[in-house]
Design a protein around this motif. Structure first.
Motif, mmCIF file in Angstrom:
data_model
loop_
_atom_site.group_PDB
_atom_site.id
_atom_site.type_symbol
_atom_site.label_atom_id
_atom_site.label_comp_id
_atom_site.label_asym_id
_atom_site.label_seq_id
_atom_site.Cartn_x
_atom_site.Cartn_y
_atom_site.Cartn_z
ATOM 1 N N GLU A 110 -9.459 -16.812 71.226
ATOM 2 C CA GLU A 110 -10.307 -17.338 71.231
ATOM 3 C C GLU A 110 -10.257 -18.921 71.302
ATOM 4 O O GLU A 110 -10.095 -19.809 72.470
ATOM 5 N N ARG A 139 -9.993 -21.542 75.583
ATOM 6 C CA ARG A 139 -10.383 -22.619 75.028
ATOM 7 C C ARG A 139 -10.116 -24.170 75.395
ATOM 8 O O ARG A 139 -9.939 -25.015 75.863
ATOM 9 N N GLY A 195 -18.534 -1.610 90.800
ATOM 10 C CA GLY A 195 -19.477 -1.982 89.976
ATOM 11 C C GLY A 195 -19.965 -0.032 89.872
ATOM 12 O O GLY A 195 -21.179 -0.848 88.961
ATOM 13 N N ASP A 234 -13.295 -4.456 78.015
ATOM 14 C CA ASP A 234 -14.760 -2.984 78.888
ATOM 15 C C ASP A 234 -14.379 -3.442 79.672
ATOM 16 O O ASP A 234 -13.489 -3.601 80.437
ATOM 17 N N THR A 276 -16.217 -4.333 82.326
ATOM 18 C CA THR A 276 -16.482 -5.779 83.416
ATOM 19 C C THR A 276 -14.725 -6.452 82.789
ATOM 20 O O THR A 276 -14.706 -6.697 84.297
ATOM 21 N N GLN A 277 -14.284 -6.247 81.786
ATOM 22 C CA GLN A 277 -12.458 -7.107 81.680
ATOM 23 C C GLN A 277 -11.672 -6.182 83.206
ATOM 24 O O GLN A 277 -11.161 -6.890 83.622
ATOM 25 N N ALA A 329 -12.614 -4.917 85.717
ATOM 26 C CA ALA A 329 -12.817 -4.940 86.613
ATOM 27 C C ALA A 329 -12.731 -6.512 87.109
ATOM 28 O O ALA A 329 -12.452 -6.441 88.267
ATOM 29 N N VAL A 330 -12.739 -7.391 87.007
ATOM 30 C CA VAL A 330 -12.202 -9.006 86.428
ATOM 31 C C VAL A 330 -11.179 -8.534 87.020
ATOM 32 O O VAL A 330 -10.202 -8.784 87.717
ATOM 33 N N ARG A 363 -8.663 -10.067 90.110
ATOM 34 C CA ARG A 363 -8.337 -11.013 89.573
ATOM 35 C C ARG A 363 -6.803 -10.144 90.329
ATOM 36 O O ARG A 363 -5.690 -11.876 90.950
ATOM 37 N N ILE A 376 -19.696 -14.374 82.569
ATOM 38 C CA ILE A 376 -19.416 -12.332 82.749
ATOM 39 C C ILE A 376 -18.559 -12.383 83.924
ATOM 40 O O ILE A 376 -17.308 -11.502 83.680
ATOM 41 N N ALA A 377 -18.263 -13.146 84.642
ATOM 42 C CA ALA A 377 -17.115 -12.993 85.825
ATOM 43 C C ALA A 377 -15.222 -13.412 85.194
ATOM 44 O O ALA A 377 -15.059 -13.203 85.537
ATOM 45 N N ASP A 378 -15.636 -13.381 84.357
ATOM 46 C CA ASP A 378 -14.291 -13.892 83.425
ATOM 47 C C ASP A 378 -14.247 -13.025 82.645
ATOM 48 O O ASP A 378 -13.411 -12.839 81.125
ATOM 49 N N GLY A 379 -15.163 -11.825 82.200
ATOM 50 C CA GLY A 379 -15.287 -10.722 81.094
ATOM 51 C C GLY A 379 -15.789 -11.244 79.930
ATOM 52 O O GLY A 379 -15.384 -10.585 79.054
ATOM 53 N N ALA A 380 -16.693 -12.147 79.385
ATOM 54 C CA ALA A 380 -16.641 -12.439 77.891
ATOM 55 C C ALA A 380 -18.385 -11.562 77.634
ATOM 56 O O ALA A 380 -18.754 -10.937 78.503
ATOM 57 N N GLU A 439 -19.822 -13.420 72.601
ATOM 58 C CA GLU A 439 -19.028 -14.680 73.513
ATOM 59 C C GLU A 439 -19.537 -15.882 73.952
ATOM 60 O O GLU A 439 -19.493 -17.265 73.918
ATOM 61 N N GLU A 472 -21.704 -18.154 71.828
ATOM 62 C CA GLU A 472 -20.809 -18.903 70.826
ATOM 63 C C GLU A 472 -20.117 -20.374 72.137
ATOM 64 O O GLU A 472 -20.017 -21.223 71.327
ATOM 65 N N ARG A 473 -19.539 -20.183 73.316
ATOM 66 C CA ARG A 473 -18.867 -20.912 74.236
ATOM 67 C C ARG A 473 -19.721 -21.556 73.754
ATOM 68 O O ARG A 473 -19.841 -23.053 74.999
ATOM 69 N N ASP A 496 -26.092 -4.065 86.815
ATOM 70 C CA ASP A 496 -25.580 -4.209 84.645
ATOM 71 C C ASP A 496 -24.498 -6.097 85.285
ATOM 72 O O ASP A 496 -24.573 -5.889 86.136
ATOM 73 N N ARG A 497 -23.787 -6.137 84.312
ATOM 74 C CA ARG A 497 -23.170 -7.505 84.608
ATOM 75 C C ARG A 497 -22.155 -7.056 85.031
ATOM 76 O O ARG A 497 -21.188 -7.734 85.810
ATOM 77 N N THR A 498 -21.334 -5.750 85.282
ATOM 78 C CA THR A 498 -20.310 -5.794 85.792
ATOM 79 C C THR A 498 -20.182 -6.042 86.977
ATOM 80 O O THR A 498 -19.290 -6.255 88.520
ATOM 81 N N ALA A 514 -20.661 -9.268 87.907
ATOM 82 C CA ALA A 514 -18.981 -9.840 87.725
ATOM 83 C C ALA A 514 -18.763 -9.309 89.208
ATOM 84 O O ALA A 514 -17.947 -10.429 89.770
#
Lengths: 223, 223
Positions: free
Chosen positions: A71, A75, A173, A205, A207-208, A210-211, A215, B170-174, B178, B181-182, B205-207, B210
């Motif tokens: 992390e 950052r 999605g 997960d 979502t990651q 999908a990203v 990407r 979210i679109a970065d997969g967080a 997270e 925190e950020r 949903d979040r996916t 994203a």
DNA sequence: GGTGACATCGGTCTGTGGGCGGATGGCGGA
DNA sequence: TCCGCCATCCGCCCACAGACCGATGTCACC
């Protein structure tokens, strides 16, 4: 950027163990052309200082309380993109290696490197050259192996046809049950595929995943 | 593609109620220049026939057993992209409208339209022109309203600065924690933002959020 | 001064997601 | 032939995600 030839390379040391910090610092300070700006014990401090001092190289421990090194690396690359991060840790498991690299680390050293190698890695990092510990390099190569053309820096492992199919749906999605419906298989099977995809892509997960697909260009804006 | 002037417009009717199918069919067949290829009672049949017959226009009911109209529309646009979908339903709630449009429907009519309007909508659809029922149009406009420049066909509603910040993460997969925190806020707050984002973007949903961010260009491959 | 959008936080609840540990059959290469 | 990869399926389990209910303070606008 301009560390050719004689200019001094500035270094920031991040490790929660004071002993390690002092040891590394003491050694690096004996090296000509290297200058340790500071050593800090937490990711948070590292971010603060990196934003302020913009070191050429950051030596980063991975396992730390509060904010871990992955992390912190992520950052740090945001607040100070030109700083090169060298991971310096005692772990060589996948779950440490791949996230660290994906977070933006340039080099990955294990703590059993000898001093001269460490100094060499720092100088190389300042020039943008990566150094991987042999054991780590072996894992990375092993992962890369079996990948097809791998334009530039593709997925680390090849997905099967079916998995790619599932990934595309994830990246569109779709939920597990939707995927199950569309592929006419059970939801359990979908979950298996998803799990395999996640581990092959080294993400946590869907979502990651999908990203990742977007990407990496698996998905296009016109589908 | 080539339905200028005199050519016949082919139509497929999808509705689980036989009465509706027959009624619509009977009417459309009285219309010059329109030809009903078939009427089917399920999304699955619709897909099979659309792939085979490639109708110019598909009249699609939304609420159907097994595969609903949104899902059927999405997949139909995959197997037969040149077929234009007109949603013909009795529901005008957001949860029907927006998913249907996002799935690829061109027009959205409520079942109280009068016959001539329906025929008109079919002809317009064949030329790629959309028709929204007034009540539906009102909702869509209302959603669009308040959106800024909205290049082309942007998000339906404007997100606040903070929400955009969260969406990017979210679109970065967080994950929620997270993000918390950020941004140095509580996870509860993150959840609130996420919920608001989901409803504003009309995704589930979040996916999907994203994916939306990537598809719509909020995210770029080099971040 | 009211009204509404925004950001922040809280509780509770339910569904899903995903890990872990299995099992099966097919299929191609060593 | 045996081994390993792939696709399929099953159960158990728990953490997370998100919905729905609520609340507070701030701020701009009318």
């Amino acid at each position: 950027m301009a560390d050719m030839g004689g200019e001094t390379i500035t270094v920031l040391i991040v490790d929660d163990h004071a002993v390690v910090r002092q040891g590394v610092r003491a050694f690096l300070e004996t090296q000509p052309g290297l200058s340790v700006l500071a050593d800090v014990g937490s990711g948070a401090e590292a971010l603060r200082l990196a934003a302020e001092l913009v070191p050429d190289v950051v030596l980063m421990d991975l396992v730390m309380p509060e904010m871990d090194g992955v992390e912190a690396t992520r950052r740090l690359k945001q607040v100070s993109p030109r700083s090169q991060v060298i991971v310096l840790t005692s772990y060589h498991q996948d779950e440490h290696i791949f996230p660290a690299i994906r977070a933006g680390a340039l080099s990955y050293l294990l703590k059993d490197v000898d001093s001269s190698e460490l100094a060499g890695a720092v100088r190389k990092a300042a020039r943008g050259e990566a150094v991987l510990h042999p054991r780590v390099a072996a894992r990375v190569v092993q992962e890369l192996h079996g990948a097809r053309q791998s334009a530039a820096f593709n997925p680390f492992t090849e997905l099967s046809e079916r998995e790619l199919e599932v990934l595309r749906l994830i990246a569109d999605g779709a939920s597990n049950s939707e995927i199950a419906e569309r592929l006419v298989i059970s939801e359990k099977t979908v979950k298996s595929h998803v799990s395999n995809i996640l581990s092959k892509l080294h993400v946590l997960d869907r979502t990651q995943a999908a990203v990742f697909a977007w990407r990496e260009g698996v998905m296009r804006r016109d589908s």
